[in-house]
Design a protein around this motif. Structure first.
Motif, short mmCIF file in Angstrom:
data_model
loop_
_atom_site.label_atom_id
_atom_site.label_comp_id
_atom_site.label_asym_id
_atom_site.label_seq_id
_atom_site.Cartn_x
_atom_site.Cartn_y
_atom_site.Cartn_z
N LYS A 1 49.24 76.37 45.34
CA LYS A 1 48.51 76.02 46.56
C LYS A 1 47.11 76.62 46.54
N ALA B 1 43.52 74.68 46.64
CA ALA B 1 42.50 75.02 47.64
C ALA B 1 41.19 75.41 46.97
N GLN C 1 39.54 72.24 45.81
CA GLN C 1 38.96 71.51 46.94
C GLN C 1 37.64 72.16 47.37
N PHE D 1 42.20 80.80 53.16
CA PHE D 1 43.51 80.63 52.56
C PHE D 1 44.41 81.71 53.15
#
Length: 80
Positions: free
Chosen positions: A7, A11, A14, A75
């Protein structure tokens, strides 16, 4: 712990995409200026693996930014 890494890599990718758009740079330009292979940039963008410090420095050089900007995103470790 393995799932949280996936994850985070996603992130990070992105955020890299956002920074590239903001700086009006494409993958080919970042790779060329940073002197790394295109596939390395694509792997980071796609969250396929965690970038090494050397790769992060090369990407930052290709974007003409400080490496710390690549880590400037939210995050939540507790939720993930």
């Amino acid at each position: 712990m393995k799932e949280i890494r996936k994850k985070y890599y996603k992130a990070f990718g992105q955020n890299l995409e956002r920074v590239m758009e903001k700086n009006k740079k494409d993958v080919m330009t970042v790779a060329s200026i940073g002197k790394i292979e295109l596939k390395q940039v694509y792997r980071v963008l796609n969250g396929e693996h965690g970038a090494s410090l050397g790769t992060i420095i090369s990407i930052a050089k290709g974007l003409d930014i400080e490496p710390k900007e690549l880590f400037d995103f939210k995050f939540d470790l507790e939720k993930e």
